[in-house]
Scaffold this motif. Structure first.
Motif, PDB file in Angstrom:
ATOM      1  N   SER A 196       0.828  -1.199   0.000  1.00 28.74           N
ATOM      2  CA  SER A 196       0.000   0.000   0.000  1.00 28.74           C
ATOM      3  C   SER A 196       0.868   1.257   0.000  1.00 28.74           C
ATOM      4  N   ALA A 197       0.314   2.342  -0.498  1.00 30.27           N
ATOM      5  CA  ALA A 197       1.014   3.630  -0.454  1.00 30.27           C
ATOM      6  C   ALA A 197       1.204   4.084   0.993  1.00 30.27           C
ATOM      7  N   PHE A 198       0.397   3.560   1.882  1.00 28.53           N
ATOM      8  CA  PHE A 198       0.467   3.857   3.301  1.00 28.53           C
ATOM      9  C   PHE A 198       1.380   2.803   3.921  1.00 28.53           C
ATOM     10  N   ALA A 199       2.648   3.114   4.140  1.00 29.38           N
ATOM     11  CA  ALA A 199       3.639   2.137   4.590  1.00 29.38           C
ATOM     12  C   ALA A 199       3.335   1.629   5.994  1.00 29.38           C
ATOM     13  N   PRO A 200       3.730   0.386   6.272  1.00 27.25           N
ATOM     14  CA  PRO A 200       3.516  -0.155   7.620  1.00 27.25           C
ATOM     15  C   PRO A 200       4.384   0.562   8.640  1.00 27.25           C
ATOM     16  N   LEU A 201       3.894   0.595   9.860  1.00 25.22           N
ATOM     17  CA  LEU A 201       4.677   1.165  10.947  1.00 25.22           C
ATOM     18  C   LEU A 201       5.710   0.143  11.392  1.00 25.22           C
ATOM     19  N   VAL A 202       6.881   0.611  11.740  1.00 25.26           N
ATOM     20  CA  VAL A 202       7.915  -0.256  12.298  1.00 25.26           C
ATOM     21  C   VAL A 202       8.497   0.437  13.524  1.00 25.26           C
ATOM     22  N   GLY A 203       9.157  -0.351  14.360  1.00 25.45           N
ATOM     23  CA  GLY A 203       9.776   0.218  15.546  1.00 25.45           C
ATOM     24  C   GLY A 203       9.202  -0.322  16.843  1.00 25.45           C
ATOM     25  N   GLU A 204       8.104  -1.020  16.757  1.00 26.00           N
ATOM     26  CA  GLU A 204       7.566  -1.704  17.935  1.00 26.00           C
ATOM     27  C   GLU A 204       8.351  -3.009  18.089  1.00 26.00           C
ATOM     28  N   PRO A 205       8.125  -3.753  19.179  1.00 26.18           N
ATOM     29  CA  PRO A 205       8.740  -5.081  19.225  1.00 26.18           C
ATOM     30  C   PRO A 205       8.403  -5.832  17.926  1.00 26.18           C
ATOM     31  N   LEU A 206       9.330  -6.611  17.459  1.00 28.56           N
ATOM     32  CA  LEU A 206       9.204  -7.241  16.151  1.00 28.56           C
ATOM     33  C   LEU A 206       7.899  -8.021  15.971  1.00 28.56           C
ATOM     34  N   ALA A 207       7.477  -8.755  16.996  1.00 22.33           N
ATOM     35  CA  ALA A 207       6.230  -9.524  16.879  1.00 22.33           C
ATOM     36  C   ALA A 207       5.033  -8.590  16.670  1.00 22.33           C
ATOM     37  N   LEU A 208       5.045  -7.410  17.289  1.00 21.97           N
ATOM     38  CA  LEU A 208       3.961  -6.439  17.063  1.00 21.97           C
ATOM     39  C   LEU A 208       4.046  -5.858  15.660  1.00 21.97           C
ATOM     40  N   ASP A 209       5.258  -5.555  15.206  1.00 26.27           N
ATOM     41  CA  ASP A 209       5.413  -5.078  13.831  1.00 26.27           C
ATOM     42  C   ASP A 209       4.837  -6.100  12.852  1.00 26.27           C
ATOM     43  N   LEU A 210       5.069  -7.376  13.118  1.00 22.81           N
ATOM     44  CA  LEU A 210       4.538  -8.426  12.244  1.00 22.81           C
ATOM     45  C   LEU A 210       3.018  -8.440  12.265  1.00 22.81           C
ATOM     46  N   VAL A 211       2.427  -8.442  13.440  1.00 20.04           N
ATOM     47  CA  VAL A 211       0.959  -8.447  13.546  1.00 20.04           C
ATOM     48  C   VAL A 211       0.376  -7.195  12.895  1.00 20.04           C
ATOM     49  N   ASN A 212       1.084  -6.083  13.024  1.00 22.55           N
ATOM     50  CA  ASN A 212       0.598  -4.820  12.455  1.00 22.55           C
ATOM     51  C   ASN A 212       0.695  -4.749  10.937  1.00 22.55           C
ATOM     52  N   THR A 213       1.181  -5.803  10.298  1.00 24.64           N
ATOM     53  CA  THR A 213       1.150  -5.815   8.833  1.00 24.64           C
ATOM     54  C   THR A 213      -0.244  -6.135   8.318  1.00 24.64           C
ATOM     55  N   ARG A 214      -1.130  -6.541   9.225  1.00 23.57           N
ATOM     56  CA  ARG A 214      -2.555  -6.664   8.891  1.00 23.57           C
ATOM     57  C   ARG A 214      -3.209  -5.401   9.419  1.00 23.57           C
ATOM     58  N   PHE A 215      -3.927  -4.713   8.585  1.00 25.15           N
ATOM     59  CA  PHE A 215      -4.576  -3.496   9.046  1.00 25.15           C
ATOM     60  C   PHE A 215      -6.024  -3.515   8.594  1.00 25.15           C
ATOM     61  N   ALA A 216      -6.806  -2.561   9.035  1.00 19.99           N
ATOM     62  CA  ALA A 216      -8.252  -2.575   8.813  1.00 19.99           C
ATOM     63  C   ALA A 216      -8.625  -2.634   7.339  1.00 19.99           C
ATOM     64  N   GLN A 217      -7.830  -2.025   6.472  1.00 17.86           N
ATOM     65  CA  GLN A 217      -8.173  -1.972   5.055  1.00 17.86           C
ATOM     66  C   GLN A 217      -7.408  -2.983   4.213  1.00 17.86           C
ATOM     67  N   GLY A 218      -6.584  -3.827   4.777  1.00 20.79           N
ATOM     68  CA  GLY A 218      -5.865  -4.772   3.947  1.00 20.79           C
ATOM     69  C   GLY A 218      -4.689  -5.438   4.622  1.00 20.79           C
ATOM     70  N   ASP A 219      -3.712  -5.804   3.788  1.00 21.43           N
ATOM     71  CA  ASP A 219      -2.584  -6.598   4.226  1.00 21.43           C
ATOM     72  C   ASP A 219      -1.312  -6.045   3.584  1.00 21.43           C
ATOM     73  N   PHE A 220      -0.344  -5.679   4.413  1.00 19.29           N
ATOM     74  CA  PHE A 220       0.924  -5.191   3.890  1.00 19.29           C
ATOM     75  C   PHE A 220       1.801  -6.332   3.370  1.00 19.29           C
ATOM     76  N   LEU A 221       1.440  -7.578   3.682  1.00 17.90           N
ATOM     77  CA  LEU A 221       2.235  -8.722   3.254  1.00 17.90           C
ATOM     78  C   LEU A 221       1.422  -9.618   2.331  1.00 17.90           C
ATOM     79  N   ALA A 222       0.948  -9.071   1.237  1.00 18.05           N
ATOM     80  CA  ALA A 222       0.125  -9.835   0.300  1.00 18.05           C
ATOM     81  C   ALA A 222       0.949 -10.551  -0.762  1.00 18.05           C
ATOM     82  N   THR A 223       2.160 -10.089  -1.017  1.00  9.32           N
ATOM     83  CA  THR A 223       2.999 -10.671  -2.066  1.00  9.32           C
ATOM     84  C   THR A 223       4.424 -10.832  -1.550  1.00  9.32           C
ATOM     85  N   PRO A 224       5.232 -11.655  -2.216  1.00 11.96           N
ATOM     86  CA  PRO A 224       6.642 -11.744  -1.824  1.00 11.96           C
ATOM     87  C   PRO A 224       7.352 -10.385  -1.902  1.00 11.96           C
TER      88      PRO A 224
END
Length: 185
Positions: free
Chosen positions: A2-30
């Motif tokens: 997405s043009a709206f980049a994922p947030l990073v800087g939280e503990p890594l496991a939270l950064d991973l969970v936060n790749t799912r957001f209300a409008q979609g998925d930041f990890l849809a493709t390789p």
């Protein structure tokens, strides 16, 4: 991604969970996963973003689902589901970490390295970060963003923090409050 980049800087496991957001998925493709790994910088020393394909994406998405479920249960004070515990442990054991001796012109040192395929190493690295988070007392301080359309989690460094990001949700919520106050006048 997405043009709206994922947030990073939280503990890594939270950064991973936060790749799912209300409008979609930041990890849809390789390619999305590669971009996310680049954003994580040195936090993933063993996996080169260029070596990521469908197997790695599937492994990361699988551990992300376990992480989301486990963090949600732990935050609410519920016991973790046994299948999540077993899945995380299976993933961590799938790419054991070894301490190796390194001898070169600079001297003798040691280096930690994971064994296994790229997908196994990547998933194990993320699963290990989940284990660390779930066993950290700070887990109980994790909050969900208070913006009504945001599902992101964060570990506040300040007890007054209410949003995942002051520049994203915080700014939107302040603007909305300002609009509501002035609309009423």
């Amino acid at each position: 991604m997405s043009a709206f980049a994922p947030l990073v800087g939280e503990p890594l496991a939270l950064d991973l969970v936060n790749t799912r957001f209300a409008q979609g998925d930041f990890l849809a493709t390789p390619e999305d996963l590669c971009a996310w790994l680049v954003l994580q910088g040195d936090r993933c020393p063993e996996v080169l973003p260029g070596s990521v394909g469908l197997a790695e994406l599937a492994a990361v998405q699988c551990i992300r689902e376990c992480a989301a479920q486990a963090i949600d249960c732990a935050r609410r004070g519920f016991p973790l589901r046994q299948e999540d515990v077993e899945a995380v442990n299976r993933v961590v054991r799938g790419a054991p970490c070894v301490l190796e001796l390194v001898a070169n012109a600079e001297g003798i040192s040691s280096s930690r390295r994971r064994l296994g395929s790229t997908a196994e190493r990547l998933a194990a690295w993320l699963a290990e970060s989940l284990v660390e988070l779930l066993t950290d007392p700070a887990l109980l301080r994790i909050r969900q963003c208070e913006a009504e359309d945001c599902v992101l989690l964060f570990l506040p460094s300040n007890p007054r923090r209410r949003w995942c990001s002051p520049s994203r949700c915080g700014n939107r919520m302040r603007v909305a409050r300002h609009y509501q106050r002035h609309k009423a006048e």
